[in-house]
Design an enzyme around this catalytic site. Structure first.
Site, short mmCIF file in Angstrom:
data_model
loop_
_atom_site.label_atom_id
_atom_site.label_comp_id
_atom_site.label_asym_id
_atom_site.label_seq_id
_atom_site.Cartn_x
_atom_site.Cartn_y
_atom_site.Cartn_z
N HIS A 1 -13.05 7.45 -7.00
CA HIS A 1 -11.69 6.91 -6.89
C HIS A 1 -11.29 6.41 -8.27
O HIS A 1 -12.08 5.74 -8.94
CB HIS A 1 -11.67 5.76 -5.88
CG HIS A 1 -10.29 5.37 -5.46
ND1 HIS A 1 -9.41 4.74 -6.32
CD2 HIS A 1 -9.63 5.51 -4.29
CE1 HIS A 1 -8.26 4.52 -5.67
NE2 HIS A 1 -8.38 4.97 -4.44
N ARG B 1 -0.33 2.01 -6.50
CA ARG B 1 0.44 2.99 -7.26
C ARG B 1 1.57 3.57 -6.41
O ARG B 1 2.67 3.80 -6.90
CB ARG B 1 -0.48 4.10 -7.79
CG ARG B 1 -1.27 3.66 -9.00
CD ARG B 1 -2.33 4.66 -9.39
NE ARG B 1 -3.46 4.62 -8.47
CZ ARG B 1 -4.07 5.68 -7.95
NH1 ARG B 1 -3.67 6.88 -8.28
NH2 ARG B 1 -5.08 5.53 -7.13
#
Ligand code: FAD
Length: 647
Positions: A249, A269
């Site tokens: 990740h 995000r």
């Protein structure tokens, strides 16, 4: 012969995360007497940590969404190596599984007009993730747990016992799947608190044990992720598929040390957070690969407009699939533009008001404030890649979740391979757990019912062998095959640390041939030493003993990852080779299968130096034409081999 308590069930589910609980509910509802067994407390599985949401093409926020678009996104994310039938079933059935959760009591966040709200996530064309703030996994487990309790209450009314048809064995570990010839006959288990051994007899065993992250030094994964289910399947004779694909990740915390590896959810995000290097530059615009150029914004202004008006702007490149973002961060750090502690900056504080951050990302805010004194409403986080998810796993039949080659063995959730191809999209795991957990429970119950008059018996010798294997760490000193007589036992914690360092440094996010060969040599050395992993004391409350047993699993799984990664001479999704940087169309048709060298599941017989795993290749099944027709030809040209396009 040891006297070990035995209990009879129709279906045993190993694992009480989302996949295991959903499988158990289905099996019980289909009439199978079902046992669930898990290492942690009931309700505490790794799934609880899932934050961002569950992907399902419900079209609540953008009516353009449907299963076909979800299927396309999943195949693109997996770089077309997905077991396409699984991706199809997943895209079609995920909305029903989310609705079902609401009927069982889950309460998702809502849109203004009262529908289940859906948020944006990397690689998903439309807002698609149903969520409960950033605590979606907790709500999922809470709901499944509540459903299990309600089924037990029904059973109480009818039979006078809560546990007559559905029982949870918590804080217990399975160390072996037992077999009668080819067929599954049960599971050998121990209670973690007392060390007591017991056997669950059953014709069907569903493995739902999650992932393998604890073999790597920096990981977002929980302590349970020691690859047990992968190893149990291997030892039972089932193959593992495409183990080279491990997802790093992009945004794990790199600083301060108290939170190193802990995940910063992608919704940071998705909700507006941006990545910057030490020059303050939003560097992701420099890393949009050609295959994605048309779908992503080419300027910061366009990317920012997308948050308000996604129909007329393209999404910012911070929302590229995880493998792309992780590689970009890695390059920035390597070029010397990283943050002081070897990551980059993820900033949400200058992009949203503090109260909005606290409302939309409550767990992120509290977790980092309390554990590390980092206030994400006031400062940027330092983030970098962390080992997060394994795409490789037990090779299963797409429709039934049956493990290949071992009748009675089923697998669902992160432990199963195929669904996500070479790279998983965020949110696609929670939906995978429910879709294939249900299917595994359904087919495991059906298989057990068919064997009602012909239940495979459990063999006493296998029980004794499993007990002896589990007890070996208590008598580890002394000569072992290949070891010198009289050497002291090895410390399991030291072995674990060396394993984690090896996998992190030599089979991590960027891979090179020589390093992987070095890793295999180191794994061979660790394997020999692990045979002498020893512990003191007795079986009660002995975490060193648990680790000594888990080491067998981590070493097996790590060898699979390293061997498959060395074999695949291309870069695709969660497998990046510095010496073979391109994605090769010819490799799209290749699956890599790992199997135990000794098909009887014995480890002692295998050569302690030259590995325990045989690797073979198979050609993937051609994608069904009506599914291929969902893509533009120009796009397929980027992925498919010449002969596939011709066909
Ligand atoms: P788990 O939930 O891990 O359950 C495994 C079970 O197996 C546990 O009960 C364990 O005790 C048991 N077990 C293991 N070994 C044994 C053994 N030998 N004997 C007995 N029991 C055993 N995915 C998404 O889709 N959306 C997200 O927003 C998301 N966020 C995430 C955030 C974080 C921080 C992390 C780490 C992952 C996230 N994921 C997300 C991924 C997702 O959470 C996991 O892939 C998923 O929860 C795995 O579920 P599972 O049911 O397969 O396994």
């Amino acid at each position: 012969m040891s006297v070990v308590d035995r209990q009879e069930w129709d279906v045993v589910v190993v694992g009480a995360g989302g996949a295991g609980l959903r499988a158990a509910i289905e099996a019980r509802e289909r009439g199978a007497r079902t046992a669930v067994i898990c290492k942690s407390l009931f309700g505490k599985a790794h799934t609880v940590m899932a934050e961002g949401g569950i992907a399902a093409a419900m079209g609540n926020v953008n009516s353009g969404d449907n299963w076909q678009v979800h299927f396309r996104d999943t195949m693109r994310g997996g770089k077309f190596l997905n077991q396409w039938r699984m991706a199809e079933l997943h895209a079609k059935e995920a909305p029903d599984r989310v609705w079902e959760l609401e009927t069982w009591g889950a309460l998702f966040d809502r849109t203004k007009d009262g529908r289940i709200s859906q948020r944006n996530f990397g690689g998903h064309e439309y807002p698609r993730l149903a969520h409960v703030g950033d605590r979606t996994g907790l709500e999922l487990i809470r709901t499944l747990q509540q459903k299990i309790v309600s089924l037990q209450q029904e059973d109480m009314k009818e039979t006078g016992s809560y546990e007559s048809r559905l029982k949870v064995y918590q804080e217990c570990t399975v160390t072996r799947v037992l077999k009668d010839g080819d067929r599954v006959s049960g599971a050998f288990c121990y209670e973690r608190e007392s060390g007591r051994f017991f056997v669950l007899e059953a014709p069907s065993v569903v493995i739902a044990t999650g992932g393998i992250g604890k073999s790597f030094k920096v990981t977002s994964n929980s302590w349970e992720y020691t690859g047990d289910g992968h190893a149990l399947a291997l030892l039972a004779g089932a193959p593992l598929l495409n183990m080279e694909f491990v997802q790093f990740h992009p945004t794990g915390m790199v600083w301060p040390p108290s939170v190193k590896g802990i995940l910063v959810t992608e919704s940071v995000r998705g909700d507006g957070g941006v990545l910057r290097n030490s020059d303050g530059k939003r560097f992701m615009f420099d890393y949009i690969p050609d295959v994605f150029k048309e779908k992503y914004a080419q300027s910061e202004e366009e990317g920012d407009r997308w948050y308000e008006d996604p129909d007329h702007n393209r999404r910012p490149p911070e929302l590229l699939p995880r493998d792309e973002v992780a590689r970009a961060i890695n390059s920035e750090v390597k070029e010397g533009r990283g943050s002081p502690h070897g990551g980059v900056f993820l900033d949400v504080s200058t992009r949203m008001p503090a109260e909005v951050i606290r409302r939309r990302l409550p767990s992120m805010y509290h977790q980092f404030k309390e554990l590390a004194d980092v206030d994400i409403t006031a400062e940027a986080m330092e983030v970098g890649p962390t080992c997060h998810y394994v795409m490789g796993g037990i090779a299963v039949e797409s429709d039934s979740a049956a493990a290949r080659g071992v009748p009675g063995l089923f697998a669902a959730g992160e432990v199963a391979g195929g669904m996500h191809g070479s790279n998983r999209l965020g949110g696609n795991s929670l939906s995978d757990l429910l879709v294939f957990g249900r299917r595994a429970g359904l087919h495991a119950a059906g298989y057990a019912a068919d064997l009602a008059r012909d239940r495979p018996p459990v063999d006493d010798i296998q029980i004794d062998t499993a007990a002896a294997e589990a007890l070996r760490p208590f008598s580890a000193e002394g000569p072992e095959p290949g070891a010198q007589s009289g050497r002291p036992p090895e410390n399991p914690y030291t072995l674990h640390q060396e394993l984690q360092q090896t996998m992190n440094d030599l089979v991590g996010i960027i891979r090179r041939e020589a390093e992987m060969e070095q890793a295999l040599e180191k794994l061979a050395e660790l394997r020999v030493r692990a045979r002498r992993a020893g512990v003191e004391g007795h079986r009660q409350f002995n975490p060193g003993w648990h680790l000594a047993l888990d080491l067998r699993n981590m070493l097996l799984v790590s060898e699979c990852v390293a061997r498959a990664a060395l074999e695949r001479t291309e870069s695709r999704g969660g497998h990046t080779r510095e010496d073979h940087p391109a994605m090769e169309r010819t490799w799209r048709r290749a699956n890599l299968l790992c199997q135990l060298t000794d098909p009887t599941g014995g480890l002692a017989a295998t050569d302690p130096v030259h590995g325990q795993i045989d690797l073979s290749r198979e050609t993937t099944e051609p994608i069904r034409p009506d599914l291929l027709a969902l893509f533009e030809k120009e796009e397929l040209v980027k992925y498919l081999a010449e002969e596939e396009l011709y066909e």
